[in-house]
Design a protein around this motif. Structure first.
Motif, PDB file in Angstrom:
ATOM      1  N   ALA A 218      -8.557  45.245  16.737  1.00  0.00           N
ATOM      2  CA  ALA A 218      -7.941  44.345  17.726  1.00  0.00           C
ATOM      3  C   ALA A 218      -8.852  43.194  18.102  1.00  0.00           C
ATOM      4  N   HIS A 219     -10.123  43.263  17.732  1.00  0.00           N
ATOM      5  CA  HIS A 219     -11.081  42.244  18.153  1.00  0.00           C
ATOM      6  C   HIS A 219     -11.556  41.350  17.012  1.00  0.00           C
ATOM      7  N   PHE A 220     -10.980  41.529  15.819  1.00  0.00           N
ATOM      8  CA  PHE A 220     -11.374  40.679  14.707  1.00  0.00           C
ATOM      9  C   PHE A 220     -11.001  39.227  15.004  1.00  0.00           C
ATOM     10  N   GLY A 221     -11.908  38.337  14.666  1.00  0.00           N
ATOM     11  CA  GLY A 221     -11.724  36.919  14.952  1.00  0.00           C
ATOM     12  C   GLY A 221     -12.293  36.497  16.290  1.00  0.00           C
ATOM     13  N   GLN A 222     -12.781  37.467  17.083  1.00  0.00           N
ATOM     14  CA  GLN A 222     -13.312  37.153  18.408  1.00  0.00           C
ATOM     15  C   GLN A 222     -14.820  36.888  18.341  1.00  0.00           C
ATOM     16  N   PRO A 223     -15.308  35.932  19.124  1.00  0.00           N
ATOM     17  CA  PRO A 223     -16.749  35.678  19.150  1.00  0.00           C
ATOM     18  C   PRO A 223     -17.466  36.622  20.101  1.00  0.00           C
ATOM     19  N   ILE A 224     -18.708  36.898  19.786  1.00  0.00           N
ATOM     20  CA  ILE A 224     -19.609  37.593  20.700  1.00  0.00           C
ATOM     21  C   ILE A 224     -20.578  36.550  21.235  1.00  0.00           C
ATOM     22  N   LYS A 225     -20.491  36.279  22.528  1.00  0.00           N
ATOM     23  CA  LYS A 225     -21.300  35.231  23.138  1.00  0.00           C
ATOM     24  C   LYS A 225     -22.345  35.838  24.066  1.00  0.00           C
ATOM     25  N   GLY A 226     -23.404  35.069  24.288  1.00  0.00           N
ATOM     26  CA  GLY A 226     -24.394  35.440  25.281  1.00  0.00           C
ATOM     27  C   GLY A 226     -25.430  36.436  24.833  1.00  0.00           C
ATOM     28  N   ALA A 227     -25.383  36.909  23.586  1.00  0.00           N
ATOM     29  CA  ALA A 227     -26.347  37.908  23.118  1.00  0.00           C
ATOM     30  C   ALA A 227     -27.549  37.232  22.469  1.00  0.00           C
ATOM     31  N   ARG A 228     -28.651  37.958  22.413  1.00  0.00           N
ATOM     32  CA  ARG A 228     -29.822  37.533  21.646  1.00  0.00           C
ATOM     33  C   ARG A 228     -29.889  38.390  20.387  1.00  0.00           C
ATOM     34  N   LEU A 229     -29.982  37.728  19.238  1.00  0.00           N
ATOM     35  CA  LEU A 229     -30.003  38.409  17.952  1.00  0.00           C
ATOM     36  C   LEU A 229     -31.432  38.405  17.414  1.00  0.00           C
ATOM     37  N   SER A 230     -31.866  39.529  16.854  1.00  0.00           N
ATOM     38  CA  SER A 230     -33.214  39.627  16.307  1.00  0.00           C
ATOM     39  C   SER A 230     -33.168  40.269  14.927  1.00  0.00           C
ATOM     40  N   ALA A 231     -34.000  39.742  14.024  1.00  0.00           N
ATOM     41  CA  ALA A 231     -34.164  40.294  12.678  1.00  0.00           C
ATOM     42  C   ALA A 231     -35.626  40.146  12.313  1.00  0.00           C
ATOM     43  N   GLY A 232     -36.358  41.256  12.309  1.00  0.00           N
ATOM     44  CA  GLY A 232     -37.797  41.177  12.088  1.00  0.00           C
ATOM     45  C   GLY A 232     -38.432  40.352  13.195  1.00  0.00           C
ATOM     46  N   PRO A 233     -39.310  39.398  12.838  1.00  0.00           N
ATOM     47  CA  PRO A 233     -39.958  38.589  13.878  1.00  0.00           C
ATOM     48  C   PRO A 233     -39.095  37.439  14.377  1.00  0.00           C
ATOM     49  N   HIS A 234     -37.913  37.281  13.801  1.00  0.00           N
ATOM     50  CA  HIS A 234     -37.055  36.147  14.134  1.00  0.00           C
ATOM     51  C   HIS A 234     -36.047  36.537  15.210  1.00  0.00           C
ATOM     52  N   SER A 235     -35.870  35.664  16.184  1.00  0.00           N
ATOM     53  CA  SER A 235     -34.976  35.965  17.293  1.00  0.00           C
ATOM     54  C   SER A 235     -34.374  34.677  17.821  1.00  0.00           C
ATOM     55  N   LEU A 236     -33.104  34.729  18.194  1.00  0.00           N
ATOM     56  CA  LEU A 236     -32.467  33.550  18.778  1.00  0.00           C
ATOM     57  C   LEU A 236     -31.264  33.990  19.599  1.00  0.00           C
ATOM     58  N   ARG A 237     -30.907  33.134  20.523  1.00  0.00           N
ATOM     59  CA  ARG A 237     -29.716  33.364  21.348  1.00  0.00           C
ATOM     60  C   ARG A 237     -28.599  32.521  20.762  1.00  0.00           C
ATOM     61  N   ALA A 238     -27.574  33.174  20.262  1.00  0.00           N
ATOM     62  CA  ALA A 238     -26.496  32.455  19.589  1.00  0.00           C
ATOM     63  C   ALA A 238     -25.283  33.363  19.502  1.00  0.00           C
ATOM     64  N   GLU A 239     -24.142  32.777  19.244  1.00  0.00           N
ATOM     65  CA  GLU A 239     -22.937  33.579  19.124  1.00  0.00           C
ATOM     66  C   GLU A 239     -22.638  33.885  17.666  1.00  0.00           C
ATOM     67  N   PHE A 240     -21.833  34.905  17.451  1.00  0.00           N
ATOM     68  CA  PHE A 240     -21.350  35.244  16.117  1.00  0.00           C
ATOM     69  C   PHE A 240     -19.934  35.778  16.251  1.00  0.00           C
TER      70      PHE A 240
END
Length: 386
Positions: A207-229
C-alpha cells in the motif's frame, strides 16, 4: 561498401561530450562531422531534462572535484579548464538563463533540455558542423552502418563520445567496449551507478509503494546524508539512495536514522510515556508522530523498536537495479590507456570523452559537468592533432 570518404575531424556520439568536442574543434577551424547511431541526437540528455535539467552544482569547485573520488586528480585540470563557472557562461551564451535551487543544484529557467539543445545544434550548424543521423559505428577504421548502406570515413582526427552502458534504448549501449578491447585497449567492466536496489518487502508494504520517506538520515559505511528516498515494488530508489549507491554497490550496509534531530534517550522517554497496553503502531504514532509510509517502514524492519533501533534501522538490500535502468555507469576506458590530452596511446589521433572514460559521480549536476568538461578537453587537444 562505398569508397572511403576522407574527412578532417570526426566525432562519434552526439551527446553532451560529443557535441562539446565538435564545438571546440570547429571553433579551432576543423571541419567536423558528427555521427550518431540514433535518428536524433542527445536522447539521454533530453530524457534527463524531462524532470528538470540539473546542469550544474553551486558547490565550490574543490568540493565538486572531490565527488569524483579516485578520478578527482585526473579530472581536476579538465574541470579547472572548463568547469562549473565556464559551463554557466556557455549555457547563458546559448540563451539559457540559469537559477540555483535550494539544494545547490543549478537548472535552466526553462527546466528543460530541449531549448538548450536546439540552440546548441543551431550554433553547430552555423559553424559548419555536419550531423549524420542513423550512422552506427560497426568497428574497424570507422566503418558505419547507415540508412544508405555501409560507409567508411577516414578522418585525420577522431573523438569517441558514445557514453556508458545505461539506458541503452537511448543510444549508450556500451557496444564500443568490445571494439576497443579487440585493439588491445583495456576497459574496466561496467557497473550500474546512481541506481536503486532490490528489497524483499512483505505484502503489508504494498500500500505504500511510490511513497517517499522523508526526514531520515541514510548511512552506508563512512558515508552519511540526510535525504529522501522512495519505496517501490522492486525496492528503493531516489536521490538519497543514488548518492550512496557506490558504497552500497560495494557491499556497505544501509542504516536509517528515522529521527536525526532527536537522540535515543529522548525517543525512549517519549515512548515510555505511552500506556503499555497500546498497540505498537499507536505508540509510535502518538509518541513520535510516525504515520503512513514511515510507520510502515519501521514496522517492516523492527518488531520491537526503541530509541536505539530507530536511530539505526538496518534495511537489508538485494541486488542493485540493472545497468539498463541506472542513471549512469561506472567503468569504461582505463585511465592508463589515455594520454594527458585524452588520446588513446594505442590509437594515435583517436581521443575519448564523457562516460566512455572510467569515472563515476553522484547526481546533482556532477555527471553533466564532467561530460562537458572532458568533451571540451578532448576537443581542444584533438583540434591541435595533425
Amino acid at each position: 561498401m562505398a569508397h572511403p570518404e576522407d574527412c578532417d575531424a570526426l566525432v562519434i556520439g552526439a551527446g553532451p561530450a560529443g557535441l562539446m568536442a565538435a564545438e571546440i574543434m570547429a571553433s579551432a577551424g576543423r571541419q567536423v562531422i558528427i555521427c550518431d547511431a540514433k535518428p536524433s541526437p542527445a536522447r539521454k540528455f533530453l530524457m534527463a531534462g524531462k524532470s528538470g535539467l540539473n546542469l550544474l552544482n553551486a558547490a565550490p569547485l574543490p568540493d565538486q572535484i572531490a565527488t569524483y573520488a579516485e578520478a578527482s586528480d585526473w579530472l581536476a585540470p579538465m574541470l579547472g579548464d572548463f568547469g562549473p563557472a565556464q559551463i554557466h557562461s556557455w549555457a547563458e551564451g546559448l540563451g539559457q538563463s540559469l537559477f540555483t535551487g535550494s539544494s545547490g543544484r543549478i537548472f535552466p529557467h526553462s527546466m528543460k533540455a530541449s531549448p538548450l539543445l536546439r540552440a546548441w545544434l543551431a550554433r553547430l550548424q552555423d559553424m559548419g558542423v555536419s550531423l549524420r543521423r542513423g550512422w552506427r559505428w560497426t568497428g574497424g577504421a570507422f566503418h558505419f552502418a547507415t540508412p544508405d548502406g555501409l560507409r567508411q570515413l577516414t578522418p585525420q582526427v577522431t573523438v569517441l563520445a558514445m557514453g556508458g552502458a545505461s539506458w541503452p534504448r537511448l543510444g549508450s549501449d556500451g557496444g564500443w567496449r568490445a571494439t576497443l578491447m579487440s585493439r588491445g585497449i583495456a576497459c574496466t567492466s561496467f557497473q550500474p551507478a546512481n541506481m536503486g536496489f532490490a528489497v524483499a518487502w512483505s505484502d503489508h508494504m504494498r500500500a505504500h509503494f511510490g511513497q517517499p520517506i522523508k526526514g531520515a538520515r541514510l548511512s552506508a559505511g563512512p558515508h552519511s546524508l540526510r535525504a529522501e528516498f522512495v519505496l517501490s515494488e522492486r525496492g528503493i530508489e531516489g536521490g538519497g539512495i543514488y548518492a550512496l549507491s557506490r558504497p552500497l554497490r560495494d557491499g556497505a550496509k544501509l542504516t536509517l536514522d528515522m529521527f536525526p534531530d532527536l537522540d535515543a534517550a529522548t525517543l525512549n522517554a517519549r515512548l515510555a510515556r505511552r500506556p503499555t497496553k497500546e498497540s505498537r503502531a499507536n505508540r509510535l504514532r502518538k509518541a513520535l508522530g510516525l504515520t503512513g509510509a514511515r510507520l510502515a517502514l519501521v514496522n517492516e524492519l523492527e518488531r520491537h523498536p526503541d530509541g536505539a533501533t530507530l536511530k539505526a534501522l538496518l534495511l537489508p538490500l538485494g541486488q542493485p537495479h540493472p545497468i539498463a535502468e541506472a542513471i549512469s555507469t561506472a567503468g569504461g576506458i582505463a585511465r592508463a590507456e589515455l594520454d594527458p590530452g585524452l588520446m588513446l596511446h594505442k590509437w594515435p589521433g583517436t581521443f575519448a570523452a564523457g562516460e566512455m572514460l572510467d569515472w563515476e559521480a553522484p547526481t546533482g549536476g556532477y555527471l553533466l559537468t564532467a561530460c562537458l568538461a572532458t568533451g571540451h578537453w578532448a576537443g581542444r587537444h584533438a583540434a591541435l592533432y595533425r
